[in-house]
Each structure stands twice: as C-alpha cells, then as structure tokens.
Motif scaffolding. Structure first.
Motif, PDB file in Angstrom:
ATOM      1  N   GLY A 218       0.793  -1.220   0.000  1.00  0.00           N
ATOM      2  CA  GLY A 218       0.000   0.000   0.000  1.00  0.00           C
ATOM      3  C   GLY A 218       0.827   1.272   0.000  1.00  0.00           C
ATOM      4  N   GLU A 219       2.120   1.146   0.298  1.00  0.00           N
ATOM      5  CA  GLU A 219       2.979   2.330   0.259  1.00  0.00           C
ATOM      6  C   GLU A 219       3.275   2.695  -1.198  1.00  0.00           C
ATOM      7  OE1 GLU A 219       5.731   2.450   4.182  1.00  0.00           O
ATOM      8  OE2 GLU A 219       6.167   0.784   2.827  1.00  0.00           O
ATOM      9  N   VAL A 220       3.191   3.985  -1.497  1.00  0.00           N
ATOM     10  CA  VAL A 220       3.381   4.463  -2.859  1.00  0.00           C
ATOM     11  C   VAL A 220       4.857   4.751  -3.120  1.00  0.00           C
ATOM     12  CG1 VAL A 220       2.895   6.361  -4.470  1.00  0.00           C
ATOM     13  CG2 VAL A 220       1.057   5.413  -3.037  1.00  0.00           C
ATOM     14  N   ASP A 261       0.419   1.393  -7.287  1.00  0.00           N
ATOM     15  CA  ASP A 261       1.137   2.164  -6.265  1.00  0.00           C
ATOM     16  C   ASP A 261       2.482   2.671  -6.777  1.00  0.00           C
ATOM     17  OD1 ASP A 261      -0.806   2.068  -4.312  1.00  0.00           O
ATOM     18  OD2 ASP A 261      -0.065   0.189  -3.445  1.00  0.00           O
TER      19      ASP A 261
END
Length: 512
Positions: A218-220, A261
């Motif tokens: 979920g981290e971009v 992402d």
C-alpha cells in the motif's frame, strides 16, 4: 644466351643521359596523396566543425596529421601560384577535386582560429578544484559511499544513423533487466533480487524513523525520470524506456509493490509515448504523471536560503508517497554543466531558476539551490535509491547520443548503469566520467561539481550558506560524500584504495 631487349625497356641518350623512352607513371598513382589527404581533411572538417569537442577523439587525432599535411601542401601550392604567373594558368586547369581541396584547406585553417581553446595533445579533462582522492562529507548507504557501475556492451546496438536509439531493435531488454538485477544485488551485498530490495527498504526505513521494517503493501513509490526533451519522435536523449520497464518489473516482481502504487513522473515535461507504452504494455496499472496532467500541488513546501525563481511547491502525490527513486541520465548541461540526480528534480518542482546553477560563470564555493532539493524531506531525503542511466549518454541536455572513447567504451555506447544510496557520491562518479569524456572541451562543465561540495558539507558549506529547506529552522547535515577518482584509467576512490572513507566504486565483476 643474350637476352633481347623488349619494347618496354628504357633507352638512355649517350650524350645527355636522359631517358628516351621512359614509360609514363600510372595516372592514378599521382592522385594517391591528394585523395588520401582530401578524404582525411574532409572527415576532420565534417566531424569537428559542427562539434569541436570531437577534435580530441582518437579517429580525429589519426586523421589530423594527414589532413594538416594536405592543407599545408595545398597552401604551398596556392602560394606559389601567386608568385609565378604561369602557375596561375595551371591552377585554372586543375581538376575540380583540387579546387575543392583548397577551399577545404581554408575552412580548416579558419576552424583552428575559431576554436582557440582546442588542443589535440591536451585531454578534455578539466582539473577540479579539489585534488584526487580527498573526500569530503559523510558517506551514506548499507556500504557507505558505495556506487555500483554495471557496464554491458550487449545492452545497446543503435546504428547511430538510422532508426531511434529507443527502438526495441536498438536495445536488449533481457540484458538491461540483468543489469538492474546485478546493480541492486551488488549495492546491497545480497544474492537475490528479493533480498536486495528488502535490504534497501530496511536501510531507508531505519534511517527515517520507521524501524527495521521492509516495504509495506500500500505504500506508494514514485519514480522521477528525466524528460527534458519532451520525448518526441526524435533522437534527443530522454529517459530510457527499457530501463524504466526493468525498474518497474523489479518493483512489481521482487519488491512486492502493486502496479497502481507506482507513479512514474516528470511534472515539467510530457512523458514520451515510447516510455509509457513500453511500461503499460506489461504493467497497465502503473501511473504516469506529466505536464499534460492536472497536478495537485502542495504549496510553499520548500524554503530557499537565497531568493530565486525555483518552485516552492511540490506535487501532492510526492508529498504523500512513501518513497522516491531518482532515475537520472548521464549527460551534460549547457548551463549547469551536468544534469544528474540533483538537477533531475527541476522536473519535480513547480518552476525553475538557472541563475545560481550556472557552473562555468558562477565558479566554486557559491550558493546552489540544488542542495536544498537534495536535502528536502520530500525530495532528496525521500529517495531510497539513486540511478543514473548511462546506456546512451550525451554532452548536453538535448544531445543526440554519441559513442564514447573513454576506456573501456572505446568508440562504443557507454552501455552503463550507476546506482547508489548516496546522492552526492553517485553524482560525483558520474561527474568524473563526463569530465573525462568531454570535460574542458565542453567548457560549460567547468565547476559543475560546486553543488556536490556544498551538499557534502551542507552543515558548513564552502559558500557559507545556511541551508534550511524544510521550513523547520533545522540546518542540513552532510548529504553524502564527494571526491574525485585517482585517474580516468584506474577509476579508483579512497575506499577502493584503502586510504580513506570516501567513495567506493564497484562493479558486478568486483563483488564486495
């Protein structure tokens, strides 16, 4: 037996000794020297007049003596014609080829006077202000100060004359994929790509207060590419599509990042169709953001020590992102001297100012806003990996790629990739390569390492500038380590030599 004379044998006059029936020389033998000289002169003029830096290339050094001799011969011939009236008439009767040669000789002499800084015997390398192997600043990285250089000539195969350098048939995707794999493994000291990415993320997170953790779903991740030339259907140098795909493939397949992402961007220019199509053809959900998009900006994020026109705003998607990968290009720049990972962020901010990055005119020990970009928490300090694309390279920002003569390239494309966790170190190494290839023959490169000095000693820079870009009143610390190699043949830095705590330049052929 007495041998009979043939009709081809010469007879001499008994009184004068002159040959009576001398056989004529072959007509083409008299043209050998003029033709070779003319070709050498034409080749020299064709290559050097449009770009004087080529005068130091080995092929031009080989052609120059014959070309110069031919020019002198023509000049002597023409001069004699002025003194002897009968010879003037002979010149009028000369073949058209020699007339063209005389005109070329004049152009050659004019070229010598036009480029008074050119020297065949002198190398292009300009001497930096700091001596070789005198590091400054504090090295960063799992292996502090490490810069990995991967060179594989099989990666590139553009003819240089037809098609485009970015075509599929000019690049080997499998080799480029392998180069990225080797680079991150060598940088991290790991034996697999998955382990390498985990080590890189963990190092970044530990040094940014996130603890000993790897990448979290979920981290971009943002990827800053260089699209300065708008990526049209031409051969001006821009981000490499195959390298961009290779990096995205690594992030998806080995780092565990979902496609959506990943944001590939350059908000100051359009991104080339051949880059976006190359990536989306394999990973269609990857995001691309460029100057054609409506960008949401976070205003007044950057503070500059000296008032200038550099943008203070940053894209909101970058402020919100967890990480940044800086993928610059190995190329010079007519104002800044070189455009590497630091100046790559002129495609990140909303507005640019070239006043304080004019390397040749500014000189050393001067304020440079690139330092504030390298040191900003949402720009340089958000960067987990620095990459410099040297697959094809140029001597200025809008160059068409040229083959390199520096060893080990030897009149071939540089076909190289440089990676590091140290922003200053990777730009310092790239500086040494560019300087060795073009250097003082491209005079704008002089003093282009000024910002590297300022960044390496950001807490006490030579200019005396107080760099506080984050708006919190905190002065920057050293942003990495800077030094120059011992020489262009050995390419050794202090950690290679065991003499200091500066840069370590390694390749996949010299593993840690």
């Amino acid at each position: 037996m007495i041998r009979q004379k043939t009709s081809n044998e010469s007879k001499a006059c008994p009184k004068t000794g002159n040959v009576l029936n001398k056989q004529p020389d072959k007509w083409w033998s008299k043209l050998f020297f003029p033709l070779v000289g003319l070709v050498s002169l034409g080749w020299f003029l064709l290559r050097v007049l449009p770009k004087p830096t080529r005068a130091t290339y080995p092929c031009q050094r080989a052609a120059m003596p014959m070309a110069a001799t031919f020019a002198i011969w023509l000049g002597h011939f023409a001069g004699s014609a002025l003194m002897f009236p009968k010879l003037k008439e002979r010149i009028r009767q000369l073949p058209y080829l020699n007339i063209v040669g005389i005109a070329a000789a004049v152009l050659m002499l004019a070229s010598f006077s036009s480029y008074d800084s050119w020297s065949v015997s002198g190398a292009g390398y300009y001497p930096p202000s700091d001596p070789p192997n005198t590091p400054m600043g504090e090295a960063r990285g799992i292996f502090p100060g490490r810069v990995v250089w991967i060179h594989d000539p099989d990666a590139t195969s553009w003819s240089g004359s037809s098609g485009y350098w970015w075509d599929d048939n000019s690049n080997n995707q499998n080799v480029i994929d392998s180069m990225v794999s080797k680079s991150i493994q060598t940088l991290s000291g790991k034996s697999s790509d998955k382990q390498a990415w985990d080590a890189l993320f963990r190092f970044y997170n530990k040094n940014h207060g996130k603890g000993d953790v790897g990448y979290s779903a979920g981290e971009v991740i943002t990827v800053k590419i260089n699209e300065n030339n708008n990526g049209g259907n031409d051969n001006q140098i821009d981000a490499h599509p195959h390298l961009t795909l290779a990096l995205v493939r690594q992030l998806v397949e080995n780092a565990g990042v979902i496609q959506s992402d990943i944001i590939v961007y350059d908000v100051s220019r359009p991104i080339a169709h051949y880059i976006e199509n190359k990536v989306k053809g394999v990973y269609p959900s990857v995001q691309f953001k460029d100057s054609n998009d409506s960008i949401a900006w976070k205003n007044n994020v950057i503070s500059y020590a000296v008032s200038n026109q550099c943008g203070k705003n940053l894209p909101q998607f970058l402020v919100d992102a967890g990480y940044l990968i800086n993928m610059a290009i190995l190329k010079g720049h007519g104002i800044a001297g070189m455009t590497l990972t630091a100046k790559n962020h002129y495609g990140t901010i909303q507005g640019k100012d070239h006043t304080y990055i004019r390397s040749a005119s500014q000189g050393m020990d001067k304020y440079n806003p690139l330092v504030e970009l390298v040191g900003h928490k949402h720009v340089g300090e958000k960067t987990m990996l620095y990459m410099i694309d040297g697959l094809y390279a140029g001597d200025t920002y809008d160059a068409i790629p040229e083959k390199w003569f520096l060893s080990p390239f030897n009149n071939d494309w540089p076909s190289s990739l440089f990676v590091s966790q140290d922003a200053v170190a990777v730009d310092s190494v790239a500086h040494d390569f560019l300087n060795a290839e073009w250097g003082d023959t491209a005079s704008y490169m002089r003093y282009s390492d000024n910002y590297m000095h300022e960044a390496a000693k950001a807490d006490n820079p030579p200019s005396g500038t107080v760099y506080k870009p984050n708006g919190d009143g905190v002065v920057l610390k050293s942003l990495g380590v800077h030094e120059h190699w011992n020489n262009e043949n050995d390419k050794k830095y202090t950690r290679n030599l065991g003499t200091g705590d500066g840069i370590e330049l390694v390749t996949d052929q010299t593993p840690p």
